[in-house]
Design a protein around this motif. Structure first.
Motif, short mmCIF file in Angstrom:
data_model
loop_
_atom_site.label_atom_id
_atom_site.label_comp_id
_atom_site.label_asym_id
_atom_site.label_seq_id
_atom_site.Cartn_x
_atom_site.Cartn_y
_atom_site.Cartn_z
N THR A 46 37.42 -12.15 5.79
CA THR A 46 37.46 -10.99 6.69
C THR A 46 38.84 -10.77 7.31
O THR A 46 39.14 -9.67 7.73
N ARG A 47 39.68 -11.79 7.34
CA ARG A 47 41.04 -11.63 7.85
C ARG A 47 41.98 -11.04 6.79
O ARG A 47 43.10 -10.68 7.09
N SER A 48 41.52 -10.96 5.57
CA SER A 48 42.34 -10.44 4.48
C SER A 48 42.19 -8.92 4.42
O SER A 48 41.18 -8.36 4.87
N PRO A 49 43.20 -8.23 3.85
CA PRO A 49 43.11 -6.77 3.72
C PRO A 49 41.84 -6.37 2.98
O PRO A 49 41.47 -6.97 1.97
N ASN A 50 41.16 -5.37 3.51
CA ASN A 50 39.92 -4.86 2.92
C ASN A 50 38.83 -5.92 2.82
O ASN A 50 37.94 -5.82 1.98
N SER A 51 38.92 -6.96 3.65
CA SER A 51 37.94 -8.06 3.63
C SER A 51 37.78 -8.64 2.23
O SER A 51 36.67 -9.00 1.82
N THR A 52 38.90 -8.73 1.51
CA THR A 52 38.90 -9.25 0.15
C THR A 52 40.01 -10.29 0.02
O THR A 52 41.14 -10.04 0.43
N ALA A 53 39.67 -11.44 -0.55
CA ALA A 53 40.65 -12.51 -0.72
C ALA A 53 40.54 -13.10 -2.11
O ALA A 53 39.46 -13.08 -2.73
N ARG A 54 41.63 -13.65 -2.58
CA ARG A 54 41.58 -14.40 -3.83
C ARG A 54 40.83 -15.70 -3.57
O ARG A 54 40.99 -16.32 -2.53
N LEU A 55 40.03 -16.10 -4.54
CA LEU A 55 39.27 -17.34 -4.40
C LEU A 55 40.20 -18.51 -4.16
O LEU A 55 39.91 -19.39 -3.36
N ARG A 56 41.37 -18.53 -4.80
CA ARG A 56 42.30 -19.65 -4.60
C ARG A 56 42.82 -19.68 -3.16
O ARG A 56 43.11 -20.75 -2.64
N ASP A 57 42.94 -18.52 -2.50
CA ASP A 57 43.36 -18.50 -1.09
C ASP A 57 42.26 -19.03 -0.18
O ASP A 57 42.54 -19.72 0.79
N VAL A 58 41.02 -18.69 -0.51
CA VAL A 58 39.89 -19.24 0.24
C VAL A 58 39.90 -20.76 0.10
O VAL A 58 39.79 -21.49 1.09
N THR A 59 40.06 -21.23 -1.12
CA THR A 59 40.06 -22.67 -1.38
C THR A 59 41.17 -23.38 -0.62
O THR A 59 40.96 -24.45 -0.05
N SER A 60 42.35 -22.77 -0.57
CA SER A 60 43.48 -23.43 0.10
C SER A 60 43.26 -23.55 1.61
O SER A 60 43.87 -24.40 2.25
N ASN A 61 42.38 -22.73 2.17
CA ASN A 61 42.10 -22.80 3.61
C ASN A 61 40.93 -23.71 3.95
O ASN A 61 40.61 -23.89 5.12
N MET A 62 40.28 -24.24 2.94
CA MET A 62 39.09 -25.06 3.17
C MET A 62 39.46 -26.54 3.10
O MET A 62 40.46 -26.91 2.51
N LEU A 63 38.63 -27.35 3.70
CA LEU A 63 38.85 -28.80 3.70
C LEU A 63 37.93 -29.49 2.70
O LEU A 63 37.64 -30.67 2.83
N ILE A 64 37.48 -28.73 1.69
CA ILE A 64 36.63 -29.28 0.64
C ILE A 64 37.26 -28.96 -0.71
O ILE A 64 38.15 -28.12 -0.80
#
Length: 143
Positions: A46-64
């Motif tokens: 939701t912080r990404s433009p148009n509430s769309t993010a690359r999966l790799r960006d989501v992964t890089s922000n996670m601790l799993i």
């Protein structure tokens, strides 16, 4: 040269503080529609433009791990919280987008969670909060 003992003590203090704060705010997700991990995914998306993010960006922000994030995202797609499609700019990647349902649930929980974080962090004044943000960014190599 830094004092090794002091460095270890500071690290232990940081680790324990993070653990205790994390435990305190874990209750924010009890009896909600999202797990803490799902909230973290939606936070990035939701912080990404148009509430769309690359999966790799989501992964890089996670601790799993990446496979765990992929499975989590698939469950969230099944629940109607996200949509997922191929990234037109990277044939190997995927884009994830918050659905209206996912965004509404996220915003509702974020309001409560934000108050909880603010209450916990109120032990520090604004100058200390800014200093903490700067110090943690520096530790993460992002200063």
């Amino acid at each position: 040269m830094i004092d090794r003992r002091l460095a270890v003590q500071a690290w232990e203090s940081l680790f324990r503080a993070q653990h205790e704060v994390f435990e305190d705010i874990r209750s924010d997700f009890e009896s909600t529609e999202l797990t803490q991990a799902e909230y973290d995914v939606l936070l990035t998306v939701t912080r990404s433009p148009n509430s769309t993010a690359r999966l790799r960006d989501v992964t890089s922000n996670m601790l799993i791990s990446q496979p765990s994030v992929s499975r989590l995202v698939e469950r969230m797609v099944t629940r109607g919280l996200l949509t997922k499609c191929a990234d037109p700019d990277d044939g190997r990647g995927s884009l994830v987008t918050a659905t209206e349902t996912g965004a509404v649930i996220f915003r509702r929980i974020a309001a409560t969670h934000g108050r909880s974080i603010s209450e916990r962090m109120a032990r520090l004044d604004n100058d200390e909060l800014a200093q903490l943000r700067a110090l943690t960014a520096k530790l993460r190599g992002r200063s």
